[in-house]
Design a protein around this motif. Sequence first.
Motif, PDB file in Angstrom:
ATOM      1  N   LYS B  66       0.914  -1.210   0.080  1.00 58.87           N
ATOM      2  CA  LYS B  66      -0.098  -0.077   0.101  1.00 58.87           C
ATOM      3  C   LYS B  66       0.812   1.258   0.062  1.00 58.87           C
ATOM      4  N   ASP B  67       0.629   1.961  -0.884  1.00 58.84           N
ATOM      5  CA  ASP B  67       1.403   3.306  -0.840  1.00 58.84           C
ATOM      6  C   ASP B  67       0.271   4.641  -1.024  1.00 58.84           C
ATOM      7  N   ARG B  68       0.303   5.140   0.082  1.00 62.88           N
ATOM      8  CA  ARG B  68      -0.859   6.246   0.197  1.00 62.88           C
ATOM      9  C   ARG B  68      -2.231   5.659   0.074  1.00 62.88           C
ATOM     10  N   ASP B  69      -2.896   6.061  -0.973  1.00 62.57           N
ATOM     11  CA  ASP B  69      -4.256   5.420  -1.021  1.00 62.57           C
ATOM     12  C   ASP B  69      -4.591   4.079  -1.653  1.00 62.57           C
ATOM     13  N   GLN B  70      -3.514   3.753  -2.410  1.00 61.41           N
ATOM     14  CA  GLN B  70      -3.676   2.814  -3.400  1.00 61.41           C
ATOM     15  C   GLN B  70      -2.982   1.580  -2.840  1.00 61.41           C
ATOM     16  N   HIS B  71      -4.163   0.500  -3.104  1.00 56.95           N
ATOM     17  CA  HIS B  71      -3.606  -0.785  -2.812  1.00 56.95           C
ATOM     18  C   HIS B  71      -2.952  -1.384  -4.077  1.00 56.95           C
ATOM     19  N   ARG B  72      -1.788  -2.233  -4.185  1.00 56.69           N
ATOM     20  CA  ARG B  72      -1.256  -2.635  -5.064  1.00 56.69           C
ATOM     21  C   ARG B  72      -0.994  -4.339  -4.851  1.00 56.69           C
ATOM     22  N   LEU B  73      -1.416  -4.962  -6.066  1.00 60.80           N
ATOM     23  CA  LEU B  73      -0.799  -6.427  -5.989  1.00 60.80           C
ATOM     24  C   LEU B  73       0.496  -6.466  -6.860  1.00 60.80           C
ATOM     25  N   VAL B  74       1.458  -6.798  -6.046  1.00 61.73           N
ATOM     26  CA  VAL B  74       2.591  -6.916  -6.684  1.00 61.73           C
ATOM     27  C   VAL B  74       3.062  -8.437  -7.187  1.00 61.73           C
ATOM     28  N   ALA B  75       3.431  -8.836  -8.318  1.00 63.86           N
ATOM     29  CA  ALA B  75       3.847 -10.184  -8.604  1.00 63.86           C
ATOM     30  C   ALA B  75       5.033 -10.214  -9.080  1.00 63.86           C
ATOM     31  N   ASP B  76       6.059 -11.205  -8.564  1.00 58.81           N
ATOM     32  CA  ASP B  76       7.403 -11.150  -9.097  1.00 58.81           C
ATOM     33  C   ASP B  76       7.422 -12.442  -9.464  1.00 58.81           C
ATOM     34  N   ILE B  77       7.765 -12.684 -10.687  1.00 52.44           N
ATOM     35  CA  ILE B  77       7.565 -14.109 -11.377  1.00 52.44           C
ATOM     36  C   ILE B  77       8.733 -14.077 -12.467  1.00 52.44           C
ATOM     37  N   PRO B  78       9.899 -14.755 -11.702  1.00 56.02           N
ATOM     38  CA  PRO B  78      11.074 -15.062 -12.422  1.00 56.02           C
ATOM     39  C   PRO B  78      10.859 -16.140 -13.659  1.00 56.02           C
ATOM     40  N   LEU B  79      11.469 -15.760 -14.789  1.00 58.28           N
ATOM     41  CA  LEU B  79      11.382 -16.853 -15.768  1.00 58.28           C
ATOM     42  C   LEU B  79      12.354 -17.776 -15.630  1.00 58.28           C
ATOM     43  N   VAL B  80      12.322 -18.851 -16.272  1.00 60.06           N
ATOM     44  CA  VAL B  80      13.418 -19.961 -16.366  1.00 60.06           C
ATOM     45  C   VAL B  80      14.336 -19.533 -17.189  1.00 60.06           C
ATOM     46  N   PRO B  81      15.800 -19.388 -16.818  1.00 60.05           N
ATOM     47  CA  PRO B  81      16.756 -18.858 -17.579  1.00 60.05           C
ATOM     48  C   PRO B  81      16.790 -19.534 -19.006  1.00 60.05           C
ATOM     49  N   ASN B  82      17.306 -18.701 -20.158  1.00 63.99           N
ATOM     50  CA  ASN B  82      17.529 -19.467 -21.468  1.00 63.99           C
ATOM     51  C   ASN B  82      18.221 -20.948 -21.431  1.00 63.99           C
ATOM     52  N   ARG B  83      19.288 -20.920 -20.876  1.00 57.89           N
ATOM     53  CA  ARG B  83      20.296 -21.740 -20.642  1.00 57.89           C
ATOM     54  C   ARG B  83      19.505 -23.202 -20.273  1.00 57.89           C
ATOM     55  N   LYS B  84      18.811 -22.715 -19.106  1.00 57.05           N
ATOM     56  CA  LYS B  84      18.224 -23.961 -18.565  1.00 57.05           C
ATOM     57  C   LYS B  84      16.811 -24.426 -19.230  1.00 57.05           C
ATOM     58  N   ARG B  85      16.355 -23.630 -20.017  1.00 56.64           N
ATOM     59  CA  ARG B  85      15.144 -23.977 -20.715  1.00 56.64           C
ATOM     60  C   ARG B  85      15.375 -24.987 -21.841  1.00 56.64           C
TER      61      ARG B  85
END
Lengths: 268, 90
Positions: B66-85
Amino acid sequence: MSATIVTITSGKGGVGKTTATANIGVALASAGERVVCIDADIGLRNLDVVMGLENRIVYDFVDVVEGRCKLRQAMIRDKRLDTLFLIPAAQTRDKTAVSPQDMIRLTDELRQEYDWVLIDSPAGIERGFRNAIAPADLVLIITNPEVSAVRDADRIIGLIEAEEKGPGKLILNRVKPEMIRRGDMLGTDDVLDVLAVELIGIVPEDESVIVATNQGVPVALEGNNKAGQAFVNIARRLKGEEVPFADLGGRDGFFGRITRMMRAGGES
Amino acid sequence: MNFFQKVGIGRSRSAKSAKERLQLVLIHDRAGISPGKLDALKDDLIKVISRHIEIETDAVEITLTKDRDQHRLVADIPLVPNRKRRHTSS
């Protein structure tokens, strides 16, 4: 002159709504203001015993709502302060006996002749709470420095804003300075950080409150105890006076912080 | 209270955890989404995104802020690295 209608509410039960209502009423009336306290906790009335007026009840608020008596007949004049009145709740009915419209209609009748109408809200967020805040010009949220009470206060603050009755003002009750100092109780600054609401009073935990309730003599009548003095200060702030907040166990810089908050809060 | 607690060494500081727990629970209360619902949302999100792109499912983090009046849904979605893929698809 028109009365200001102030509702005292909390969400959680047992944090001191009734004690606060009685004492703010006493403090305002002691300063010569004309005050009516209404017990909106239909079915669980208690403001009468806290004010020591339980033996003088003839009619109650539901009798007025249902037309069995005039509003004036249900008003009990205080034994000690002749500008202080109580309208007791019905004890044998429930919250559905009264509607928000009834509350607005009956408190409007009081506006012309009194300076303050204080409404003691029931705990909870249901009908009784909705009734209690419906006529309010100002809502005081009372809480204790405990996780459950502060969480409920936050919920209530949200509901008050949704009903466009905000912003409310906060009374922090039952503060134990010694516990704050040793890091085992939320301080005023902690609670204000979490709730983001303007403060109107800090009331220390005080055994005098229990003694006073035993006898039906609100602490603010005596004036020589900490809790009573805190309620007198709340009454003075309601009247628009600038009264500094007592530093109850706050850390360094707390006082300056509160002063800044007051300035930012402006005069409302 | 012993001497060390009096001078502030080894004191319990339960007020600090009270404040931290309150701040966390209020973020969920205010946004009207319980931690359990947030977990369910996370699982759905992982399913949908995985259909299009390979992600590190165990490292996905969904948080409410929450910053000030705004609620925020924050998604941190790491991709599988190229090499591994490349490695896994071969």
